[in-house]
Write an enzyme that holds these catalytic residues in place. Structure first.
Site, PDB file in Angstrom:
ATOM      1  N   PRO A   1      38.855  37.397  49.208  1.00  0.00           N
ATOM      2  CA  PRO A   1      40.272  37.553  48.896  1.00  0.00           C
ATOM      3  C   PRO A   1      40.434  37.661  47.374  1.00  0.00           C
ATOM      4  O   PRO A   1      39.472  37.410  46.640  1.00  0.00           O
ATOM      5  CB  PRO A   1      40.880  36.238  49.395  1.00  0.00           C
ATOM      6  CG  PRO A   1      39.785  35.242  49.233  1.00  0.00           C
ATOM      7  CD  PRO A   1      38.483  35.997  49.417  1.00  0.00           C
ATOM      8  N   SER A   2      41.621  37.994  46.924  1.00  0.00           N
ATOM      9  CA  SER A   2      41.886  37.928  45.477  1.00  0.00           C
ATOM     10  C   SER A   2      42.322  36.520  45.101  1.00  0.00           C
ATOM     11  O   SER A   2      42.098  36.088  43.975  1.00  0.00           O
ATOM     12  CB  SER A   2      43.001  38.899  45.071  1.00  0.00           C
ATOM     13  OG  SER A   2      42.608  40.217  45.286  1.00  0.00           O
ATOM     14  N   TYR A   3      42.964  35.832  46.053  1.00  0.00           N
ATOM     15  CA  TYR A   3      43.549  34.507  45.771  1.00  0.00           C
ATOM     16  C   TYR A   3      42.925  33.498  46.726  1.00  0.00           C
ATOM     17  O   TYR A   3      43.024  33.651  47.949  1.00  0.00           O
ATOM     18  CB  TYR A   3      45.072  34.563  45.948  1.00  0.00           C
ATOM     19  CG  TYR A   3      45.691  35.638  45.087  1.00  0.00           C
ATOM     20  CD1 TYR A   3      45.926  35.423  43.735  1.00  0.00           C
ATOM     21  CD2 TYR A   3      45.990  36.900  45.618  1.00  0.00           C
ATOM     22  CE1 TYR A   3      46.461  36.418  42.932  1.00  0.00           C
ATOM     23  CE2 TYR A   3      46.525  37.900  44.830  1.00  0.00           C
ATOM     24  CZ  TYR A   3      46.760  37.660  43.489  1.00  0.00           C
ATOM     25  OH  TYR A   3      47.272  38.652  42.697  1.00  0.00           O
ATOM     26  N   TYR A   4      42.304  32.462  46.142  1.00  0.00           N
ATOM     27  CA  TYR A   4      41.515  31.525  46.952  1.00  0.00           C
ATOM     28  C   TYR A   4      42.349  30.350  47.465  1.00  0.00           C
ATOM     29  O   TYR A   4      42.163  29.215  47.071  1.00  0.00           O
ATOM     30  CB  TYR A   4      40.291  31.063  46.146  1.00  0.00           C
ATOM     31  CG  TYR A   4      39.305  32.195  45.959  1.00  0.00           C
ATOM     32  CD1 TYR A   4      38.343  32.490  46.932  1.00  0.00           C
ATOM     33  CD2 TYR A   4      39.377  33.023  44.847  1.00  0.00           C
ATOM     34  CE1 TYR A   4      37.476  33.559  46.780  1.00  0.00           C
ATOM     35  CE2 TYR A   4      38.516  34.098  44.691  1.00  0.00           C
ATOM     36  CZ  TYR A   4      37.568  34.355  45.661  1.00  0.00           C
ATOM     37  OH  TYR A   4      36.716  35.419  45.518  1.00  0.00           O
ATOM     38  N   HIS A   5      43.280  30.683  48.346  1.00  0.00           N
ATOM     39  CA  HIS A   5      44.050  29.692  49.112  1.00  0.00           C
ATOM     40  C   HIS A   5      44.260  30.362  50.457  1.00  0.00           C
ATOM     41  O   HIS A   5      44.729  31.527  50.498  1.00  0.00           O
ATOM     42  CB  HIS A   5      45.401  29.395  48.429  1.00  0.00           C
ATOM     43  CG  HIS A   5      46.294  28.527  49.259  1.00  0.00           C
ATOM     44  ND1 HIS A   5      46.496  27.190  48.978  1.00  0.00           N
ATOM     45  CD2 HIS A   5      47.012  28.790  50.378  1.00  0.00           C
ATOM     46  CE1 HIS A   5      47.316  26.685  49.890  1.00  0.00           C
ATOM     47  NE2 HIS A   5      47.642  27.641  50.749  1.00  0.00           N
ATOM     48  N   LEU A   6      43.971  29.656  51.547  1.00  0.00           N
ATOM     49  CA  LEU A   6      43.971  30.317  52.858  1.00  0.00           C
ATOM     50  C   LEU A   6      45.297  31.035  53.153  1.00  0.00           C
ATOM     51  O   LEU A   6      46.363  30.419  53.129  1.00  0.00           O
ATOM     52  CB  LEU A   6      43.699  29.298  53.968  1.00  0.00           C
ATOM     53  CG  LEU A   6      43.608  29.946  55.362  1.00  0.00           C
ATOM     54  CD1 LEU A   6      42.309  30.716  55.521  1.00  0.00           C
ATOM     55  CD2 LEU A   6      43.770  28.920  56.458  1.00  0.00           C
ATOM     56  N   HIS A   7      45.211  32.317  53.418  1.00  0.00           N
ATOM     57  CA  HIS A   7      46.385  33.094  53.821  1.00  0.00           C
ATOM     58  C   HIS A   7      45.929  34.186  54.784  1.00  0.00           C
ATOM     59  O   HIS A   7      44.776  34.621  54.750  1.00  0.00           O
ATOM     60  CB  HIS A   7      47.116  33.685  52.607  1.00  0.00           C
ATOM     61  CG  HIS A   7      46.258  34.571  51.765  1.00  0.00           C
ATOM     62  ND1 HIS A   7      45.420  34.083  50.777  1.00  0.00           N
ATOM     63  CD2 HIS A   7      46.085  35.916  51.761  1.00  0.00           C
ATOM     64  CE1 HIS A   7      44.785  35.083  50.205  1.00  0.00           C
ATOM     65  NE2 HIS A   7      45.157  36.206  50.794  1.00  0.00           N
TER      66      HIS A   7
ATOM     67  N   HIS B   1      46.966  37.950  56.658  1.00  0.00           N
ATOM     68  CA  HIS B   1      47.784  39.163  56.544  1.00  0.00           C
ATOM     69  C   HIS B   1      48.264  39.575  57.943  1.00  0.00           C
ATOM     70  O   HIS B   1      47.462  39.626  58.881  1.00  0.00           O
ATOM     71  CB  HIS B   1      46.958  40.308  55.965  1.00  0.00           C
ATOM     72  CG  HIS B   1      46.356  39.994  54.611  1.00  0.00           C
ATOM     73  ND1 HIS B   1      46.724  40.645  53.466  1.00  0.00           N
ATOM     74  CD2 HIS B   1      45.407  39.092  54.227  1.00  0.00           C
ATOM     75  CE1 HIS B   1      46.037  40.168  52.436  1.00  0.00           C
ATOM     76  NE2 HIS B   1      45.221  39.227  52.876  1.00  0.00           N
TER      77      HIS B   1
END
Ligand code: M7G
Length: 328
Positions: free
Chosen positions: A262-268, A270
């Site tokens: 991911p680009s952002y390392y907090h579970l999300h 899509h």
């Protein structure tokens, strides 16, 4: 073009009237605030696509006082909306003939400003990493084993990655609160579902939402184990139900996935309309949530052990780390 639900139409009309009245739309420049692109000077074109009608720019803008700041600006032509095409065409004096040949004719049409929206995304101050993210470059596949993750990737992520302040702002209701579509506040299995900033919310054809987990500290797929199954299943079920209720799009018409990397390392997670070829749906990046759940049911340590394949741009420092380790 898929129809948008009545509820959405109502909300859309509300947003349009708010915008017309200078009201509290989420994309406006607040009265008195400095223009976000004040003094914009183009530095370079990072990428452009005639097919997607997008252009990615690096520019400099006036920051606090007299300093300048780097900015990334993404301009994108908005998709057509079924309900406004009649207005666009009917008796439009701005339809100018370019060529006519037998039954074939081509015109230039200048739409009225309200039907000529251009989605504009601004990242400022933009870091070097933001600027590089949008430059088109050669890509190389990495096959990251569980050991590589521990020895190479994890230390690299920990040494610095994109700030996730925007994620915490959403979870703490400091930003985008009015855009929340669904929230389950449970600290263990809860999440917030809201439109991704790639989506202008005007048509469901390119529907794109993200579910951001309330539990913190789950950086990516690699951190998941069977303890997270209730959270993942909850995101899947409640996310689908909320999207059906609000936008009329069924679960089997959604592509629901996680990115690795991911680009952002907090579970999300899509949630994207199945017919929409969004960036990042390629096989070397998107992992279907249903597959992730199944893999964890088969083996709690699946994502600790498995080899994950992904692409890195030529200039990415992580690629350099893999090269230094003799892994590619
Ligand atoms: P990702 O898989 O970490 O990386 O997804 P990607 O951006 O390379 O796909 C993060 C998702 O969050 C992307 O789909 C972004 O468009 C979206 N996103 C990023 N930011 C900074 C925001 C934001 O501030 N608000 C919202 N609503 N979405 C964002």
């Amino acid at each position: 073009m898929s129809p948008i639900t009545m509820a959405e139409r109502g909300e859309k009309r509300k947003r349009e009237s708010e915008a017309e009245n200078g009201g509290a739309g989420d994309s406006e420049t607040p009265a008195g605030a400095e223009h976000p692109l004040a003094g914009f000077k183009l530095q370079s074109i990072l990428r452009e696509s005639a097919r997607d009608k997008t252009i990615f720019l690096h520019g400099q803008v006036s920051g606090d006082g007299k300093s300048t700041e780097d900015a990334v600006v993404i301009l994108e032509r908005a998709p057509f909306q079924a309900e406004t095409v009649t207005r666009l065409l009917g008796n439009n004096p701005e339809l100018k003939l370019q060529l006519k040949n037998d039954i074939y004719s081509v015109y230039h049409l200048n739409p009225p400003p309200e039907l000529n929206e251009m989605k504009t995304t601004i990242i400022r101050p933009a870091t070097e990493k933001h600027i590089k993210k949008y430059v088109r470059q050669e890509l190389y596949l990495i096959q990251e084993t569980g050991e590589d993750y521990k020895n190479i990737t994890l230390p690299f992520i920990e040494s610095g990655s994109f700030s996730i302040k925007w994620v915490y702002n959403i979870l703490e209701k400091k930003a985008e609160e009015d855009r929340i579509v669904h929230e389950n506040p449970d600290p263990a299995i809860g999440f917030i579902l809201l439109p991704d900033f790639k989506w202008n919310q005007k048509q469901v054809d390119d529907l794109y939402l993200i579910a951001i987990s309330h539990p913190r500290g789950i950086k990516s797929l690699r951190d998941l184990n069977e303890d997270h199954l209730p959270l993942l299943k909850n995101i899947q079920q409640e996310g689908q139900a909320a999207i059906l209720k609000k936008y009329g799009v069924k679960g089997n018409q959604l592509r629901i996935y996680l990115h690795y990397q991911p680009s952002y390392y907090h579970l999300h997670v899509h949630f994207v309309a199945l017919g929409h070829e969004a960036p990042g749906i390629t096989v070397e990046r998107a992992h279907l949530l249903s597959d992730v759940i199944q893999n964890l049911e088969l083996d709690s340590q699946y994502y600790t052990k498995c080899t994950l394949t992904y692409a890195l741009r030529a200039d990415e420092p992580l690629l350099q780390k893999f090269k230094e380790a003799g892994k590619c």
